[in-house]
Design a protein around this motif. Structure first.
Motif, PDB file in Angstrom:
ATOM      1  N   GLU A   1       0.823  -1.208   0.000  1.00  0.00           N
ATOM      2  CA  GLU A   1       0.000   0.000   0.000  1.00  0.00           C
ATOM      3  C   GLU A   1       0.858   1.259   0.000  1.00  0.00           C
ATOM      4  O   GLU A   1       0.462   2.274  -0.568  1.00  0.00           O
ATOM      5  CB  GLU A   1      -0.989  -0.031   1.156  1.00  0.00           C
ATOM      6  CG  GLU A   1      -2.019  -1.155   1.018  1.00  0.00           C
ATOM      7  CD  GLU A   1      -2.679  -1.236  -0.353  1.00  0.00           C
ATOM      8  OE1 GLU A   1      -3.111  -0.181  -0.895  1.00  0.00           O
ATOM      9  OE2 GLU A   1      -2.765  -2.357  -0.899  1.00  0.00           O
ATOM     10  N   GLY A   2       2.033   1.193   0.595  1.00  0.00           N
ATOM     11  CA  GLY A   2       2.962   2.319   0.513  1.00  0.00           C
ATOM     12  C   GLY A   2       3.413   2.548  -0.917  1.00  0.00           C
ATOM     13  O   GLY A   2       3.489   3.682  -1.393  1.00  0.00           O
TER      14      GLY A   2
ATOM     15  N   ARG B   1       1.702   1.579  -3.622  1.00  0.00           N
ATOM     16  CA  ARG B   1       0.530   2.028  -4.395  1.00  0.00           C
ATOM     17  C   ARG B   1       0.352   3.538  -4.243  1.00  0.00           C
ATOM     18  O   ARG B   1       0.172   4.258  -5.226  1.00  0.00           O
ATOM     19  CB  ARG B   1      -0.738   1.317  -3.936  1.00  0.00           C
ATOM     20  CG  ARG B   1      -1.994   1.749  -4.716  1.00  0.00           C
ATOM     21  CD  ARG B   1      -3.297   1.221  -4.119  1.00  0.00           C
ATOM     22  NE  ARG B   1      -3.252  -0.158  -3.749  1.00  0.00           N
ATOM     23  CZ  ARG B   1      -3.414  -1.194  -4.581  1.00  0.00           C
ATOM     24  NH1 ARG B   1      -3.637  -0.964  -5.867  1.00  0.00           N
ATOM     25  NH2 ARG B   1      -3.361  -2.433  -4.149  1.00  0.00           N
ATOM     26  N   THR B   2       0.417   4.024  -3.028  1.00  0.00           N
ATOM     27  CA  THR B   2       0.213   5.454  -2.803  1.00  0.00           C
ATOM     28  C   THR B   2       1.351   6.267  -3.398  1.00  0.00           C
ATOM     29  O   THR B   2       1.123   7.317  -4.008  1.00  0.00           O
ATOM     30  CB  THR B   2       0.053   5.739  -1.306  1.00  0.00           C
ATOM     31  OG1 THR B   2      -1.022   4.926  -0.808  1.00  0.00           O
ATOM     32  CG2 THR B   2      -0.277   7.193  -1.047  1.00  0.00           C
ATOM     33  N   THR B   3       2.569   5.795  -3.265  1.00  0.00           N
ATOM     34  CA  THR B   3       3.724   6.497  -3.824  1.00  0.00           C
ATOM     35  C   THR B   3       3.619   6.588  -5.345  1.00  0.00           C
ATOM     36  O   THR B   3       4.030   7.592  -5.941  1.00  0.00           O
ATOM     37  CB  THR B   3       5.029   5.795  -3.406  1.00  0.00           C
ATOM     38  OG1 THR B   3       5.111   5.812  -1.978  1.00  0.00           O
ATOM     39  CG2 THR B   3       6.248   6.482  -3.983  1.00  0.00           C
TER      40      THR B   3
ATOM     41  N   THR C   1       0.885   6.820  -7.025  1.00  0.00           N
ATOM     42  CA  THR C   1      -0.305   7.575  -7.399  1.00  0.00           C
ATOM     43  C   THR C   1       0.081   9.024  -7.660  1.00  0.00           C
ATOM     44  O   THR C   1       0.658   9.676  -6.796  1.00  0.00           O
ATOM     45  CB  THR C   1      -1.370   7.506  -6.286  1.00  0.00           C
ATOM     46  OG1 THR C   1      -1.682   6.137  -6.026  1.00  0.00           O
ATOM     47  CG2 THR C   1      -2.639   8.240  -6.697  1.00  0.00           C
TER      48      THR C   1
ATOM     49  N   LEU D   1      -1.454  13.323  -5.773  1.00  0.00           N
ATOM     50  CA  LEU D   1      -1.900  13.279  -4.382  1.00  0.00           C
ATOM     51  C   LEU D   1      -1.481  14.543  -3.643  1.00  0.00           C
ATOM     52  O   LEU D   1      -0.422  15.100  -3.922  1.00  0.00           O
ATOM     53  CB  LEU D   1      -1.279  12.085  -3.660  1.00  0.00           C
ATOM     54  CG  LEU D   1      -1.876  10.724  -3.934  1.00  0.00           C
ATOM     55  CD1 LEU D   1      -1.114   9.670  -3.143  1.00  0.00           C
ATOM     56  CD2 LEU D   1      -3.332  10.664  -3.585  1.00  0.00           C
TER      57      LEU D   1
ATOM     58  N   ALA E   1      -0.912  13.537   2.117  1.00  0.00           N
ATOM     59  CA  ALA E   1      -1.231  12.122   1.896  1.00  0.00           C
ATOM     60  C   ALA E   1      -0.002  11.367   1.416  1.00  0.00           C
ATOM     61  O   ALA E   1       0.257  10.240   1.856  1.00  0.00           O
ATOM     62  CB  ALA E   1      -2.365  11.984   0.886  1.00  0.00           C
ATOM     63  N   LEU E   2       0.752  11.972   0.538  1.00  0.00           N
ATOM     64  CA  LEU E   2       1.957  11.344   0.021  1.00  0.00           C
ATOM     65  C   LEU E   2       3.001  11.177   1.123  1.00  0.00           C
ATOM     66  O   LEU E   2       3.637  10.130   1.232  1.00  0.00           O
ATOM     67  CB  LEU E   2       2.528  12.164  -1.138  1.00  0.00           C
ATOM     68  CG  LEU E   2       3.685  11.551  -1.900  1.00  0.00           C
ATOM     69  CD1 LEU E   2       3.319  10.179  -2.447  1.00  0.00           C
ATOM     70  CD2 LEU E   2       4.109  12.458  -3.031  1.00  0.00           C
TER      71      LEU E   2
ATOM     72  N   ALA F   1       2.051   8.242   3.371  1.00  0.00           N
ATOM     73  CA  ALA F   1       2.299   6.962   2.695  1.00  0.00           C
ATOM     74  C   ALA F   1       3.783   6.667   2.628  1.00  0.00           C
ATOM     75  O   ALA F   1       4.207   5.522   2.795  1.00  0.00           O
ATOM     76  CB  ALA F   1       1.705   6.987   1.296  1.00  0.00           C
ATOM     77  N   GLN F   2       4.578   7.688   2.388  1.00  0.00           N
ATOM     78  CA  GLN F   2       6.018   7.481   2.308  1.00  0.00           C
ATOM     79  C   GLN F   2       6.599   7.085   3.662  1.00  0.00           C
ATOM     80  O   GLN F   2       7.523   6.289   3.721  1.00  0.00           O
ATOM     81  CB  GLN F   2       6.709   8.720   1.743  1.00  0.00           C
ATOM     82  CG  GLN F   2       6.462   8.858   0.255  1.00  0.00           C
ATOM     83  CD  GLN F   2       7.047  10.120  -0.338  1.00  0.00           C
ATOM     84  OE1 GLN F   2       7.186  11.135   0.332  1.00  0.00           O
ATOM     85  NE2 GLN F   2       7.374  10.062  -1.621  1.00  0.00           N
TER      86      GLN F   2
ATOM     87  N   ARG G   1      -7.502   2.188  -9.081  1.00  0.00           N
ATOM     88  CA  ARG G   1      -6.174   2.240  -8.452  1.00  0.00           C
ATOM     89  C   ARG G   1      -5.284   1.055  -8.819  1.00  0.00           C
ATOM     90  O   ARG G   1      -4.453   0.618  -8.049  1.00  0.00           O
ATOM     91  CB  ARG G   1      -6.306   2.398  -6.941  1.00  0.00           C
ATOM     92  CG  ARG G   1      -7.129   3.644  -6.601  1.00  0.00           C
ATOM     93  CD  ARG G   1      -6.922   4.241  -5.289  1.00  0.00           C
ATOM     94  NE  ARG G   1      -5.547   4.620  -5.089  1.00  0.00           N
ATOM     95  CZ  ARG G   1      -4.943   4.527  -3.924  1.00  0.00           C
ATOM     96  NH1 ARG G   1      -5.576   4.099  -2.886  1.00  0.00           N
ATOM     97  NH2 ARG G   1      -3.693   4.886  -3.792  1.00  0.00           N
TER      98      ARG G   1
END
Length: 179
Positions: free
Chosen positions: A59-60, A62-64, A66, A69, A73-74, A77-78, A140
């Protein structure tokens, strides 16, 4: 042989946001997924802690991956991703193919470490910038943007791109209609 970017993409896509299905729903499924990709041996078994680490890593990533953002939020996630990566120490390895990273641990942690090393290989070979997550919020899905100018936003223009554009069109029409 799977490229580094493909391995990262496939790992991120073990969770299907749209269908809410997870290929890594249990430690046993994590063990199978890693073994099928030759990242672990046949006797390596994942624990609940390994599964938690794998999900944080996934999930880290996936968010990175994206785009667009908000910074907050980034950053969150990071931080999750950094914590997962700290649990997967790597070492520099010199081979005839050149330097690379290799996991220090064996077993499941080593398999997850190989995914972390794939991130570094993708960065080194230029494919990391092509790894993206679909801009459609209900999708996503991770994909490799093979477009010449790296401008793709959706995993599929036919499905996700069409949904997004149709939604935007309807919103514009709704705003311009007389009441």
């Amino acid at each position: 042989m799977t490229s580094a970017a493909e391995l990262v993409r496939d790992f991120v896509n073990t969770y299907d946001v749209e269908d809410d299905t997870d290929d890594l729903a249990s430690p046993a499924e994590l063990s199978v997924w890693l073994h099928e990709r030759a990242l672990t041996g046949p006797g390596d078994r994942a624990t609940d802690d390994d599964l938690t680490l794998a999900v944080c890593l996934r999930e880290g990533l996936r968010t990175t991956l994206t785009t667009g953002l908000p910074a907050a939020a980034l950053q969150g996630a990071q931080q999750v991703l950094e914590e997962a990566l700290r649990a997967l120490p790597l070492r520099v390895r010199l081979t005839t193919a050149g330097p690379g990273l290799a996991p220090l641990a064996a077993g499941v942690r080593g398999g997850l470490g190989a995914i972390a090393a794939a991130v570094a290989r993708a960065q080194a070979d230029g494919t990391w910038r092509r790894l993206k997550v679909c801009a459609e919020g209900t999708c996503r899905w991770a994909f490799i943007d093979a477009s010449k100018n790296r401008s793709r936003a959706w995993c599929s223009m036919r499905v996700c791109g069409n949904r997004t554009k149709t939604r935007a069109y309807r919103a514009r029409q709704h705003r311009t209609r007389p009441s």
